[in-house]
Every structure is written in structure tokens, then in C-alpha cells.
Design a protein around this motif. Sequence first.
Motif, PDB file in Angstrom:
ATOM      1  N   VAL A 194      -2.170   5.072  -2.746  1.00  0.00           N
ATOM      2  CA  VAL A 194      -2.341   3.650  -3.029  1.00  0.00           C
ATOM      3  C   VAL A 194      -2.533   3.367  -4.513  1.00  0.00           C
ATOM      4  O   VAL A 194      -2.119   2.325  -5.011  1.00  0.00           O
ATOM      5  CB  VAL A 194      -3.503   3.070  -2.199  1.00  0.00           C
TER       6      VAL A 194
ATOM      7  N   ASN B 172       1.122   8.856   6.480  1.00  0.00           N
ATOM      8  CA  ASN B 172       0.476   7.852   5.616  1.00  0.00           C
ATOM      9  C   ASN B 172      -0.050   8.498   4.333  1.00  0.00           C
ATOM     10  O   ASN B 172      -1.033   8.052   3.748  1.00  0.00           O
ATOM     11  CB  ASN B 172      -0.664   7.139   6.354  1.00  0.00           C
TER      12      ASN B 172
ATOM     13  N   PHE C  86      -8.604  12.071   1.582  1.00  0.00           N
ATOM     14  CA  PHE C  86      -7.810  10.859   1.752  1.00  0.00           C
ATOM     15  C   PHE C  86      -6.489  10.968   0.989  1.00  0.00           C
ATOM     16  O   PHE C  86      -6.058  10.051   0.292  1.00  0.00           O
ATOM     17  CB  PHE C  86      -8.600   9.627   1.298  1.00  0.00           C
TER      18      PHE C  86
ATOM     19  N   ASN D 181      -5.622   0.827   4.251  1.00  0.00           N
ATOM     20  CA  ASN D 181      -4.801   1.974   4.665  1.00  0.00           C
ATOM     21  C   ASN D 181      -4.071   1.748   5.987  1.00  0.00           C
ATOM     22  O   ASN D 181      -2.940   2.185   6.170  1.00  0.00           O
ATOM     23  CB  ASN D 181      -5.643   3.247   4.717  1.00  0.00           C
ATOM     24  N   TYR D 182      -4.729   1.070   6.943  1.00  0.00           N
ATOM     25  CA  TYR D 182      -4.078   0.576   8.153  1.00  0.00           C
ATOM     26  C   TYR D 182      -4.499  -0.881   8.270  1.00  0.00           C
ATOM     27  O   TYR D 182      -5.380  -1.227   9.063  1.00  0.00           O
ATOM     28  CB  TYR D 182      -4.486   1.394   9.381  1.00  0.00           C
TER      29      TYR D 182
ATOM     30  N   GLN E  81      -3.700   9.289   4.033  1.00  0.00           N
ATOM     31  CA  GLN E  81      -4.661   8.204   3.826  1.00  0.00           C
ATOM     32  C   GLN E  81      -5.072   7.604   5.177  1.00  0.00           C
ATOM     33  O   GLN E  81      -4.774   6.466   5.499  1.00  0.00           O
ATOM     34  CB  GLN E  81      -4.061   7.139   2.908  1.00  0.00           C
ATOM     35  N   SER E  82      -5.723   8.422   5.961  1.00  0.00           N
ATOM     36  CA  SER E  82      -6.156   8.019   7.297  1.00  0.00           C
ATOM     37  C   SER E  82      -7.545   8.563   7.552  1.00  0.00           C
ATOM     38  O   SER E  82      -7.787   9.764   7.371  1.00  0.00           O
ATOM     39  CB  SER E  82      -5.181   8.554   8.354  1.00  0.00           C
TER      40      SER E  82
ATOM     41  N   MET F 152       0.788  -1.237   0.000  1.00  0.00           N
ATOM     42  CA  MET F 152       0.000   0.000   0.000  1.00  0.00           C
ATOM     43  C   MET F 152       0.818   1.285   0.000  1.00  0.00           C
ATOM     44  O   MET F 152       0.259   2.369  -0.046  1.00  0.00           O
ATOM     45  CB  MET F 152      -1.017   0.009   1.145  1.00  0.00           C
TER      46      MET F 152
ATOM     47  N   ARG G 188       3.255   2.672   2.179  1.00  0.00           N
ATOM     48  CA  ARG G 188       3.744   3.436   3.328  1.00  0.00           C
ATOM     49  C   ARG G 188       5.270   3.380   3.385  1.00  0.00           C
ATOM     50  O   ARG G 188       5.860   2.322   3.171  1.00  0.00           O
ATOM     51  CB  ARG G 188       3.176   2.881   4.637  1.00  0.00           C
TER      52      ARG G 188
END
Length: 462
Positions: free
Chosen positions: A308, A260, A367, A134-135, A263-264, A75, A77
Motif C-alpha cells: 500500500v 493481497n 503484513f 486492506n479489505y 496484506q491480510s 490500495m 490489489r
Amino acid sequence: MNKTQITLSPVDGSVFVERPLADVSQINKALTQAEKAQRDWQNTALEARQRICSKAVDIFVSQKDDIASEITWQMGRPIKYSTGEVAGLEERARYMIEASSEALKPITVSEKEGFTRYICKEALGVVLVIAPWNYPYLTAINSIMPALLAGNAVLLKHSAQTPLCAERMAQAFLEAGLPEGLFQYLHMSHENTEYLIQSDAVKHVAFTGSVPAGAIVEKAAAGRFIGMGLELGGKDPAYVRADADLDAAADTVIDGAFFNSGQSCCGIERVYVHQDVYDAFVEKAVALVQQYRLGRPDDPETTLGPLVKSSAADFVREQVEEAVSQGAVAHIDPTHFPKHEPGTPYLAPQLLTQVNHDMRVMTEESFGPVLGVQKVSSDEEAVSLMNDSEFGLTASIFSRDIERAVELGQQVQTGTFFVNRCDYLDPALAWTGIKNSGRGCTLSVLGFDALTRPKSFHIKHG
């Protein structure tokens, strides 16, 4: 013949994972195994469940370097931050293991002569967890761990972007001694995911994702009268009061907005700053954003990785371009970030001023690595703007006057309210949202309630 799920890495666009998708017969087999295993598991002593779950965490943490690399390639990170997800999973999982003793114990009521009365918390059966990319571990463990501790079986459908995460978790629990069938993963199409939701065997669905996807999940379960947990994202605000520690506020807000790559679901996407400190805050914030290094996430020097997918980056680009056309001022020159390249997932961060709520960038979930900063003249104006949103996941106020900040926080429509911090989940506190941020609750002792059913015992003596 099974269809194939292909995961393209945002690092370089290469095929990183290929997996066959489960068909209906495989789904039904998994359900049968889960139901059978769960019947014995719910009668297993809590202490035994806790031991197995704790050992699974040990096994998972021992593989942190390999897991971190897989997160980065799946993804995007930056590798320097990816092990943080393993640490976060450990923190949450160990808290829930410890909290389960209190959360799952019977509830006693006041004594009544001639009677014994109490309420037990029974397992539901099979829990379906639908997790995002995302996580990929943190969001999943929020439901998986309390579900297993409460005596349920779990089926995990992970994002097509992060399939290895499901496999890693399942393997850790299996190696820890979890009975076969209790925790299974299924790589599935959207159609077969809906089929699974509609199965009589599934008693609860925990979903994390977008509002439109959440609506599909809710529709698929309509008429079944089962429990659902829906965590659907946010447009989380921060307010910097005139009395705030500006250095700390700017540092915290910028990290909360751009970690991130933005993207959280609980990242800061809009910030309101009192006019007395507005110019100073913007100056500090811009300087911080310019320090990010956009690059390949497998480079240990990179602090801002790709989004992503290219389409996700394009969506943010459109928001920024539209806002600028409506009068917003962009403070970051994309050429300062050589890796920035239109049409790819690599997107330079952006900070916008002269924004307002007529602009999508201030109302629609981005995002991505963009932050709008709006000037306000009072606490009342800030709270009004913070509440002017279809979302309500988290909100933050930065102030030296804690009492006043808490007073304002009581007026803010949100699931979690922070003072002088943001973008963090404390496992001892309930993780929940209002409005289109979803419904339900995970984490804390309250997170076990949705994964159990109360059963009252009313016993008359003599």
C-alpha cells in the motif's frame, strides 16, 4: 476552512482522491441526523429492513467492475482479484440478511405457570465503524450489515487510503431506500475520530486495524462503558504434518501467505513443517512463489501487486534483511521479479528458512509478502511454536488425519482453527480473536449480539 485528505495510489504514486475532512460541526450534524433516523428505524419491521439491505447489495454488485478498479487504484490489489471482494461482500451480506431472522428473534424461556417471560434484543442506537484499507469492503460489511439489520444507525469512518469505499457503500444503501441519516460516512482526522468516539450518541465502536491504533480507540472510549469490537491483526501460523497432502498444503499455504501481497490480518505469516516432509515442502513452496508475477495491479497479468505504501514495503525489507543477518536463508532472488525496486511499494516475495523465534520475521506482524518456514520434529513442538505469539486470530493444520488435527486444534490458542485450508472467513462462523488479535465477534448469528442489548420481559398474569 476544512483540511484536505489526500490519497496517493500505490500504483504510480499519483494523487487518486482528494476529500475535505469533516469538522466538528459536520460531525455533530451527522450525529443528530443519525439519532433522529434511528428512532424510527428501530421500530421498522425486520422484514422491511431486510428488503432494503438486500436491494443495497443488488445495487452494489451491479457496480462491481467500477468498484474493482477503484480498489486496485486505492490500495494496489491486482485487478484480476479485485472483483473477488465484491463477491465476498455479497456472500457475507446475504448470509447476515438471512441469519438476522433467527439472530434477532426474542429468546423464549421455559414455561412458568402464571407468567410470560422472554428476552428481546433491542438496537443500541448509533454504531461507529472504523474500517481499514486492506479489505475495505469485507471488513466494513461485517459490522455495517448486522448493525443496520438490528435497527441501529451507522457512521462509517473509512481509511484515508480507501475513501471511495465509504462513498460507494453509502450511495448503494441510499439508492436502495434506506432512510436518510441512517448510514453516513465521515472523512475525519484522527483527532476528530477520537472526538466522535467520545460522543454520548455513539453506543458501540467496531474497529479493525493495528494494535497501537486499537489501543488509541480503546483509550478514547475509556469511562464511557460502551461496547467495542477490536480486530487487531495477527501473525497466523500453519503446521504441515508428516501425513499431509503436500501438494495441496503447499498450494494453500503459499496462496494464504501471498494473496493481497501478504496484506491480510488472517494471512499465513509463519509455517512449521514436520522434518519428514520439510525438504519436499520447501521445494514445492519455492517453486510456487517463483510463479508470481509482480507488476502494476492494473495489468490483468499481474498476480502480485505493490504494497500500500513504500514505508510498508521498507518495513518488510528490514525484517527480511535482519533475519538473513541472523542466519536465515532467503530462497527467492529478487532479480527474478523485474518490477522489484527498493524505495517503492513494489516488493518481490520472499521465502525464508533456517528461521527461529529470535527473529522478528517470525514474531512481529509483517503484513507483506514474506513467509518464514521452520522445521519441527513433533506435533507438540509445532503447537508450542504456534502458541508462542502475542496474536491469536487464525491457525491452520494440514493433515490427512482429521481427528488428530482437530485434537491438536483444541490446544492451539486462536479465534478460528482450520484443517486443510486457511485465510477464509465463513460468514456462518464467528470471526473473533484472542490475545492481541483483539476482542469481540462479528459474522454468524453471534455477530448480532454485540450490536443489540437484551431486554427482559417478566409478566405476571392475574
